[in-house]
Design an enzyme around this catalytic site. Structure first.
Site, PDB file in Angstrom:
ATOM      1  N   GLU A 289       0.936  -1.330   0.052  1.00 54.84           N
ATOM      2  CA  GLU A 289      -0.075   0.017   0.044  1.00 54.84           C
ATOM      3  C   GLU A 289       0.850   1.147  -0.103  1.00 54.84           C
ATOM      4  OE1 GLU A 289      -3.113   0.078   3.109  1.00 54.84           O
ATOM      5  OE2 GLU A 289      -4.406  -0.918   1.704  1.00 54.84           O
ATOM      6  N   HIS A 310       8.397 -26.842  -0.853  1.00 58.09           N
ATOM      7  CA  HIS A 310       7.661 -27.957  -1.775  1.00 58.09           C
ATOM      8  C   HIS A 310       6.640 -27.454  -2.647  1.00 58.09           C
ATOM      9  CE1 HIS A 310       9.657 -31.157   0.930  1.00 58.09           C
ATOM     10  NE2 HIS A 310       9.773 -30.062   1.638  1.00 58.09           N
ATOM     11  N   LYS A 424     -13.980  -0.204  -3.321  1.00 57.14           N
ATOM     12  CA  LYS A 424     -14.974   0.438  -2.710  1.00 57.14           C
ATOM     13  C   LYS A 424     -16.112   1.022  -3.493  1.00 57.14           C
ATOM     14  CE  LYS A 424     -12.153   1.012   1.484  1.00 57.14           C
ATOM     15  NZ  LYS A 424     -11.628   2.187   2.581  1.00 57.14           N
TER      16      LYS A 424
HETATM   17  O1  PA5 Z   1      -3.590   1.166   5.878  1.00 57.53           O
HETATM   18  C1  PA5 Z   1      -4.802   1.424   5.703  1.00 57.53           C
HETATM   19  O2  PA5 Z   1      -5.051   2.828   5.936  1.00 57.53           O
HETATM   20  C2  PA5 Z   1      -5.822   0.376   5.364  1.00 57.53           C
HETATM   21  O3  PA5 Z   1      -5.373  -0.821   5.103  1.00 57.53           O
HETATM   22  C3  PA5 Z   1      -7.048   0.565   6.352  1.00 57.53           C
HETATM   23  O4  PA5 Z   1      -6.604   0.325   7.652  1.00 57.53           O
HETATM   24  C4  PA5 Z   1      -7.897  -0.283   5.957  1.00 57.53           C
HETATM   25  O5  PA5 Z   1      -8.578   0.054   4.843  1.00 57.53           O
HETATM   26  C5  PA5 Z   1      -9.195  -0.348   7.221  1.00 57.53           C
HETATM   27  O6  PA5 Z   1      -9.625   1.234   7.265  1.00 57.53           O
HETATM   28  P1  PA5 Z   1     -10.355   1.845   8.395  1.00 57.53           P
HETATM   29  O7  PA5 Z   1      -9.400   1.510   9.682  1.00 57.53           O
HETATM   30  O8  PA5 Z   1     -10.716   3.005   8.206  1.00 57.53           O
HETATM   31  O9  PA5 Z   1     -11.646   0.970   8.751  1.00 57.53           O
END
Ligand code: PA5
Length: 436
Positions: A289, A310, A424
């Protein structure tokens, strides 16, 4: 090669071209690290995690421990509801450090997870498991509006309220969310749940050492102060004041960028201990990310050895040469199991009799690293003395720091995740959410 009280780091194998480039890139890595430190002093948007291990105050830690203690007294099971950065760090630490993964501890609640998928089968199995037990919930969402955890929370909250009444349920739910906005914030206020804030300047994947991770980790019985101490040490050990020959975060980031520039597009994080499997899952999110944007970025994946020797072991050894491997090894296991002598020796294992199984594991690690090096796979090597909260806290922080350095070196913003929004929007559109 770098070393501190928690982690040893070295490059086990690299080509001459990689090594030359690495040396050239060290200056850029140092500059990126300095930029992180400078920006952390003024930036209110993304860099709260940099000084977090030092900043988290005693009052907050006490409060976390009080609530954790209450849950330990009243719950057999705690459901941690969250996704991505609101769940992976928690599971990574608990899986690595919980002493009794195969059974329920009499002292601490079993931690299970929800809200990280939309599977009816998963949730149904979970409900069957918890419905007759004393269970509580930690609901973690920074935005407070993420669909997966929100749906799980709605379903499990009703289950809990129907089981023990609204008043009792209120004491069995704690939330971790933004302190000023979001649906979870509003529900928390309306229902009077105990709650902990997620700082606005700490993104999900950098939040494991904040209440996001600390609340459920404390409930599981793991010592969060030791975890934070390791992270504090790592914050010092990776700051620009630590010389580069000992600064593992700077070195790791520089190696990654050298390999990437020389055509190694895939990084495999390998471990030889299943307790580390979710450390890899957390690491994958952190790096993917943070770096995977603008059509760039190393693809982070993982290997669970021996299992994967394996399967994808074949591809690592002889497939396309576009990868490098980063190995995490634990020097000293917490347990010892001796391979017994067998009179009949039909399995031919008597040559290993009276040896510890970890001796074999270490040989498997060394043998594999040599094999992969001979297959021209560049290789980095992290070693922790033992699997403890202290060392793990240091490793998590070191990875966060290295990730931010590496992202800055690549010229991307390592703190946003615009690509995650695309699915989303489609999901909301397909489900007919108003406004989509
Ligand atoms: O690293 C990030 O920002 C994302 O992976 C969020 O943690 C994830 O989308 C969950 O979001 P939220 O904590 O707003 O529910």
């Amino acid at each position: 090669m770098g070393k501190n009280q928690h982690i040893e780091f070295s490059n086990f194998y690299a080509s001459d071209a990689d090594t030359t480039l690495y040396k050239q890139l060290l200056t850029a890595a140092e500059q990126a690290n300095k930029k992180i430190e400078d920006e952390a002093k003024t930036d209110n948007k993304h860099l709260g995690w940099v000084t977090l291990p030092h900043d988290i105050d005693e009052a907050m830690l006490n409060q976390i421990e009080v609530i954790a203690n209450r849950f330990q007294q009243t719950c057999d099971v705690v459901v941690v509801i969250g996704i991505g950065g609101s769940y992976l760090g928690t599971k990574a630490v608990i899986d690595a450090l919980q002493p009794t993964p195969f059974q329920c501890s009499s002292n601490f609640p079993k931690i299970v997870y929800a809200g990280n998928n939309l599977s009816a089968d998963y949730l149904s199995d979970l409900i069957d498991y918890i419905k007759e037990k004393q269970f509580g919930m930690v609901v973690v969402s920074k935005s407070g509006t993420t669909t997966e955890p929100a749906i799980s929370f709605r379903i499990l909250r009703q289950l809990l309220e129907n089981k023990c009444g609204k008043e009792q349920a209120q004491k069995l739910i704690v939330t971790v969310t933004d302190s000023t906005q979001g649906a979870l914030h509003t529900i928390t206020n309306n229902e009077g749940y105990d709650t902990f804030p997620i700082a606005k300047n700490i993104g999900g994947r950098y939040s494991v050492l904040s209440p996001v991770g600390l609340v459920p980790i404390a409930m599981s019985g793991i010592n969060i102060r030791e975890l934070l101490q390791g992270a504090r040490d790592a914050a010092n050990n990776t700051s620009p004041q630590t010389e580069t020959c000992n600064n593992i975060a700077v070195q790791y980031a520089a190696w990654r960028q050298a390999f990437y520039a020389n055509g190694k597009k895939i990084e495999i994080l390998a471990n030889y201990n299943p307790k580390l499997n979710y450390i890899s899952e957390w690491w994958k999110q952190l790096f993917a990310e943070s770096e995977g944007k603008e059509h760039r970025g190393i693809f982070p994946t993982d290997a669970k050895f021996s299992t994967d020797l394996h399967s994808i072991g074949q591809w690592i050894q002889e497939g396309e040469r576009t990868l490098f491997e980063t190995v995490i090894q634990i020097k000293q296991a917490n347990h010892s199991i001796t391979i017994p002598f067998d009179e009949n020796n039909i399995d031919g294992l008597n040559y290993l009799a009276n040896k510890d199984i970890e001796t074999v594991n270490t040989a498997a690690c060394e043998g594999t690293m040599r094999a992969h090096a001979s297959g021209d796979v560049p290789m980095l090597h992290f070693t922790l003395p033992t699997l403890s909260a202290n060392h793990l806290g240091a490793l998590l922080y070191t990875f966060e720091r290295a990730c931010a350095i590496s992202g800055y070196m690549m010229g991307v913003n390592p703190f946003d995740q615009p690509g995650v929004e695309a699915y989303k929007k489609n999901l909301f559109h397909l489900l007919g959410k108003p406004g989509y």
